[in-house]
Write a protein that holds these residues in place. Sequence first.
Motif, PDB file in Angstrom:
ATOM      1  N   GLY A 278       0.798  -1.233   0.000  1.00  0.00           N
ATOM      2  CA  GLY A 278       0.000   0.000   0.000  1.00  0.00           C
ATOM      3  C   GLY A 278       0.817   1.261   0.000  1.00  0.00           C
ATOM      4  N   GLY A 279       2.107   1.214  -0.006  1.00  0.00           N
ATOM      5  CA  GLY A 279       2.926   2.433   0.003  1.00  0.00           C
ATOM      6  C   GLY A 279       4.166   2.281  -0.831  1.00  0.00           C
ATOM      7  N   PHE A 280       4.958   3.329  -0.882  1.00  0.00           N
ATOM      8  CA  PHE A 280       6.203   3.295  -1.628  1.00  0.00           C
ATOM      9  C   PHE A 280       7.290   2.651  -0.801  1.00  0.00           C
ATOM     10  N   HIS A 281       8.192   1.902  -1.492  1.00  0.00           N
ATOM     11  CA  HIS A 281       9.376   1.411  -0.782  1.00  0.00           C
ATOM     12  C   HIS A 281      10.632   1.979  -1.455  1.00  0.00           C
ATOM     13  N   LEU A 282      11.685   2.055  -0.688  1.00  0.00           N
ATOM     14  CA  LEU A 282      12.936   2.620  -1.177  1.00  0.00           C
ATOM     15  C   LEU A 282      13.668   1.593  -2.017  1.00  0.00           C
ATOM     16  N   ILE A 283      13.961   1.957  -3.275  1.00  0.00           N
ATOM     17  CA  ILE A 283      14.734   1.061  -4.139  1.00  0.00           C
ATOM     18  C   ILE A 283      16.193   1.099  -3.692  1.00  0.00           C
ATOM     19  N   PRO A 284      16.826  -0.061  -3.480  1.00  0.00           N
ATOM     20  CA  PRO A 284      18.212  -0.060  -2.979  1.00  0.00           C
ATOM     21  C   PRO A 284      19.179   0.532  -4.005  1.00  0.00           C
ATOM     22  N   ARG A 285      19.986   1.486  -3.568  1.00  0.00           N
ATOM     23  CA  ARG A 285      21.045   2.082  -4.386  1.00  0.00           C
ATOM     24  C   ARG A 285      22.320   2.043  -3.544  1.00  0.00           C
ATOM     25  N   GLN A 286      22.969   0.880  -3.477  1.00  0.00           N
ATOM     26  CA  GLN A 286      24.054   0.663  -2.523  1.00  0.00           C
ATOM     27  C   GLN A 286      25.455   0.943  -3.080  1.00  0.00           C
ATOM     28  N   LEU A 353      20.232  -1.511  -7.093  1.00  0.00           N
ATOM     29  CA  LEU A 353      21.667  -1.772  -7.251  1.00  0.00           C
ATOM     30  C   LEU A 353      22.190  -2.267  -5.912  1.00  0.00           C
ATOM     31  N   LEU A 354      22.596  -3.527  -5.857  1.00  0.00           N
ATOM     32  CA  LEU A 354      23.126  -4.120  -4.624  1.00  0.00           C
ATOM     33  C   LEU A 354      24.650  -4.180  -4.714  1.00  0.00           C
ATOM     34  N   VAL A 408      26.633  -6.010  -7.564  1.00  0.00           N
ATOM     35  CA  VAL A 408      28.083  -5.808  -7.695  1.00  0.00           C
ATOM     36  C   VAL A 408      28.766  -6.472  -6.513  1.00  0.00           C
ATOM     37  N   LEU A 409      29.615  -7.452  -6.806  1.00  0.00           N
ATOM     38  CA  LEU A 409      30.337  -8.195  -5.775  1.00  0.00           C
ATOM     39  C   LEU A 409      31.821  -7.872  -5.929  1.00  0.00           C
ATOM     40  N   ASP A 410      32.346  -7.072  -5.026  1.00  0.00           N
ATOM     41  CA  ASP A 410      33.707  -6.540  -5.145  1.00  0.00           C
ATOM     42  C   ASP A 410      34.673  -7.346  -4.278  1.00  0.00           C
ATOM     43  N   GLY A 411      35.793  -7.785  -4.884  1.00  0.00           N
ATOM     44  CA  GLY A 411      36.826  -8.478  -4.113  1.00  0.00           C
ATOM     45  C   GLY A 411      36.546  -9.935  -3.859  1.00  0.00           C
ATOM     46  N   VAL A 412      35.944 -10.614  -4.818  1.00  0.00           N
ATOM     47  CA  VAL A 412      35.639 -12.039  -4.671  1.00  0.00           C
ATOM     48  C   VAL A 412      36.937 -12.840  -4.718  1.00  0.00           C
ATOM     49  N   THR A 413      37.048 -13.823  -3.855  1.00  0.00           N
ATOM     50  CA  THR A 413      38.272 -14.633  -3.815  1.00  0.00           C
ATOM     51  C   THR A 413      38.057 -16.067  -4.267  1.00  0.00           C
ATOM     52  N   SER A 414      36.799 -16.510  -4.398  1.00  0.00           N
ATOM     53  CA  SER A 414      36.561 -17.894  -4.809  1.00  0.00           C
ATOM     54  C   SER A 414      35.167 -18.017  -5.397  1.00  0.00           C
ATOM     55  N   PRO A 415      34.937 -19.012  -6.261  1.00  0.00           N
ATOM     56  CA  PRO A 415      33.584 -19.241  -6.805  1.00  0.00           C
ATOM     57  C   PRO A 415      32.570 -19.544  -5.715  1.00  0.00           C
ATOM     58  N   ALA A 426      17.154 -14.057 -15.311  1.00  0.00           N
ATOM     59  CA  ALA A 426      18.007 -13.499 -16.363  1.00  0.00           C
ATOM     60  C   ALA A 426      17.733 -12.023 -16.591  1.00  0.00           C
ATOM     61  N   THR A 427      16.721 -11.454 -15.932  1.00  0.00           N
ATOM     62  CA  THR A 427      16.497 -10.009 -16.038  1.00  0.00           C
ATOM     63  C   THR A 427      17.457  -9.233 -15.145  1.00  0.00           C
ATOM     64  N   CYS A 428      18.163  -9.920 -14.245  1.00  0.00           N
ATOM     65  CA  CYS A 428      19.172  -9.299 -13.393  1.00  0.00           C
ATOM     66  C   CYS A 428      20.555  -9.479 -14.028  1.00  0.00           C
ATOM     67  N   ALA A 429      21.543  -8.892 -13.413  1.00  0.00           N
ATOM     68  CA  ALA A 429      22.918  -9.038 -13.888  1.00  0.00           C
ATOM     69  C   ALA A 429      23.860  -8.888 -12.709  1.00  0.00           C
ATOM     70  N   VAL A 430      25.111  -9.354 -12.901  1.00  0.00           N
ATOM     71  CA  VAL A 430      26.107  -9.349 -11.829  1.00  0.00           C
ATOM     72  C   VAL A 430      27.439  -8.845 -12.378  1.00  0.00           C
ATOM     73  N   ILE A 431      28.066  -7.947 -11.631  1.00  0.00           N
ATOM     74  CA  ILE A 431      29.447  -7.536 -11.906  1.00  0.00           C
ATOM     75  C   ILE A 431      30.299  -7.989 -10.732  1.00  0.00           C
ATOM     76  N   ILE A 432      31.379  -8.694 -11.051  1.00  0.00           N
ATOM     77  CA  ILE A 432      32.287  -9.229 -10.032  1.00  0.00           C
ATOM     78  C   ILE A 432      33.674  -8.641 -10.261  1.00  0.00           C
ATOM     79  N   THR A 433      34.405  -8.390  -9.186  1.00  0.00           N
ATOM     80  CA  THR A 433      35.841  -8.119  -9.312  1.00  0.00           C
ATOM     81  C   THR A 433      36.605  -9.191  -8.541  1.00  0.00           C
ATOM     82  N   SER A 434      37.717  -9.624  -9.100  1.00  0.00           N
ATOM     83  CA  SER A 434      38.508 -10.672  -8.465  1.00  0.00           C
ATOM     84  C   SER A 434      39.944 -10.566  -8.952  1.00  0.00           C
TER      85      SER A 434
END
Length: 1009
Positions: A278-286, A353-354, A408-415, A426-434
């Motif tokens: 019934g109300g607005f929620h805040l879209i995550p912009r992390q 954006l997580l 966005v997953l920053d600093g990943v060290t393992s699968p 598939a409507t989402c997407a992921v950016i990883i740094t490693s």
Amino acid sequence: MDDIVLRLLGPVELVHEGRSLDLGGPRQRVVLAMLGLNIKRTASTEQLIDAVWGDAPPTTARGQIQVAISTLRKQFARAGRPGAITTRAPGYMLDMDPGSVDSLEFDRLVARAREDTRADRIAEAAATLHQALELWRGPALDGVPNGPLQHAATHLNVTRLTVLEERVRLDLMLARHEEVCAELTALIGRHPLRERLYELLILALYRSGRQAEALEAFQRARKALAEEMGIEPGPELRDLAQAVLKQSPALDLPASSPEKGVALLPSGRSDTPDVHDGGFHLIPRQLPASIGDFTGRHSELDKIRDLLEPCSRTETPGYAVPIVDISGPGGVGKSALAVRAAYEVSKHFPDGLLYADLHTASGDGQIAALLARFLRALTIPAKAVPDDAQERAEMYRSRLAESRVLVVLDGVTSPEQVTPLLPGSATCAVIITSRARLAGVPGIRSIDLTVFDMANALDLLAGIIGRERVQAELDTAVELVNLCDALPLALRIAGARLASHPHWRVEWLVQRLRDERRRLDELSYRGLELRSTISLTYRALPPSAQRLFRLFSLVQAPASPAWVAAALLDCDFASAEDILDLLVEAQVMDTVQYPGSPRPCYRFHDLVRAYAREELCAAEPPEEQDAALARVLGGWLSLVEEAHREEYGGDYTIIHGSAQRWRLPESTDVEPVPQPMTWRSGERQALVTAVRQAAAAGMHELCWDLALSSVTLFEAKGYFDDWEETTRLAHEASARAGNRIGQAAMLYSLGTLHMFQTRMEQAEECFGTARQLFEAEGHDHGRALVLRNAAHLDSVRGDDTAMREKYDEALAITRLVGDRIGEAHIMRSLAGCWLASGNIERARTLLEQALTISREENCRRVQAQVLQRFAELHLAVEQPRQAQEALQEVLRIVRSSGDRIGEAYALYGLGAVRRQEKRLDSAADTLARALILSRQVGERVIEAKSRYALAEIALTRGDYELTATHLEAARDLFAELGSTSWLERTEDLMVEAGGPSAAWSDGAQPHRC
């Protein structure tokens, strides 16, 4: 911009004031094209040779390249640019304004259009691309023969087509549908399998009110792909056809703002907040803030956009979640790129954006806590978040179903860290740094990030400290970039220090960074620190990899083969290579693949080496460090000894010391070096560095032995600078240690070098001292080697008596110590003496004995030298056919081993044979090749003799000017060599040609009686 323009986008042309200059033949065009493609960078002579002739260059290739460069310089000089082409080791550099090279101007305009597009300046972007495409006059590098340049041409042509498609896309945004239809039809005729062109045509036809024709275009595409490739159109083309069939409103161009950028198939999804309970929620912009001075990385950003932006479509894009992994070493800018890319594609992910920093995350507990945080950000009340980690992951995927969220997953060290955090839609997407590639994640698309090139590095520095400071000390700024390894984090730290000290000159910081021991201390500023970045990777390595990481800092060579790791660890080759792979995967070590090498070499960046050196000093006792270094240097000694044995059939014509060797692994799949005399430049540099390190470490016995054994390579290839440096270093090390045998060996080697370079007085002095030292130490073999070469000096001076005495004494000793190849070599030299005095049979007997020995010992080098002398004998008795057969065999031997000095001798001999046969044209051509090659390798005896023989031919032809030129050069060379007999012959020929030599220097033409 220059008033001279280089055109590569079509036929290669150099245009001055609107007029095309005459470049001559295709060779000059190829050379100019190579220089133009490497503007303001050095193109090596080898690259130019490869571009002109590919894998089959003639022996005169270097000379012909010099001629081509000279021709091009004349054209530039006529256009008022005499200094446009400069000689820069190891080749040449073209210095032109990039705006005067059409391919670079094309790149600049395309980049400007890209920026306009990002800023929604669609009309400006389209106009700029029209301007860029007008630079093309035909296929790139049109008319250049097939070869290495075709790769560059293909790349340019593909880029042109891609830019053309983008220009059409922008025209469609500007409602220019009718204008592009005919153009697209023609393009499809030339590129009938390019689906993107069909997409653009179908949309243009549909927006022009030609729905039936649009569907017909789809059927043509389907037929072409089926007939030529046996495949169906891709999902984008099929989806577009369905939208045309249904007359989907999504295909219509918004009438309100034709200047704004819209997708070809807009999603129609609103970017307004969702209604929840019934109300607005805040879209995550992390996402954290993007850095304001973000520099470069345009191609990487483009690739990320290409991979992720299709996820914005309402039609089903497939079932796999698009995942991009940005991998690279610490400090290279992975996080900055990931954040910037996320912001640039964020409009396609309106549901949120997580972001998670996983640099320090470890264990299932922290991943579970992160899932709880993501769920709360996605409006799941805290009390509704499950306690079980698996249930949290399932709820997370359910919440993201049909949503458009970027993670966005920053600093990943393992699968294992990634898997629970992947969306299921598939409507989402992921950016990883490693730091290491995450190959274990299915469907992942990797982008390898490397350090900046010089231009981007200087741009980053200028953005921090100001362009004026960089320009004021440009050379010093370039050195600063190199000291920072062009690593963005290191440059950012250095720039921050300079920015906070505006009174500092760049030179002051550079002086501090030159000391490698303090470099990491200097690269630390207010929370920014390079040492901790490298440490994070180092601490995550297993103990065996940590130890190799430390020990590898002992090696100062630019790059090292894998066996060096085995020597450092004193282990088998396979284990060492496995550990090396761990270091490469962790991005703390790079690989270098030399052409023709089956295995890579390995190297540190300087900043990583500095850190490894710190860890080495802290963890490894000095005696362990010394032992590891001794094993590596002992490995190099084993290699060069084996190369010498392969070349000479055993330990002949050389002496050795008592230093400990480290034997390389005997496994059949290990190929640590190529054939004996085909060492690549990287291996040769490592070998020279090994001598330097042995000298610096006080390993004098190993040092002189390594330097002397390396002469086999240096002599055959004409690497005289390396020969002199290593010999002098080893002599100094031996002198400091009081090692008299080492001193004598190095004086013998240095004297031999002087002899090769025709510094006869210095050679005689070295041989005299070496002989005294060997005699005092009772080293007969060393004394025999010195006597053999000293005898050669006597022969040059014409002192036949002293020469024969020394040869006879050396021959007796070599027989006594069992040096059979030394014996054969001396007999070959003695045969030359008897041949010169007219004693043909005695010379023949000695040569037959020498040839037998060299064949029995399989020493092809001395075999070639004996056959060369046999050819001289055949010529003396007027047997040119036998002489030619011998010399052809010599050429086969020396060319197979890469002996360029031997090749010069063989070519001179063949020229003499052909002259005796009265084949003057062929003789002159062969002697000219001998002259060019002898000058390249510094073989002055053959240079002088070739000059003399060419003068004889020129005189026979009546070309007195050319005769004078060759004879003057020959006379000067023979005088420098101290060869009295040849000097007399030359002066006699000068008189015979028409007058005393003194009269020739004024340019007067000689006359014959």
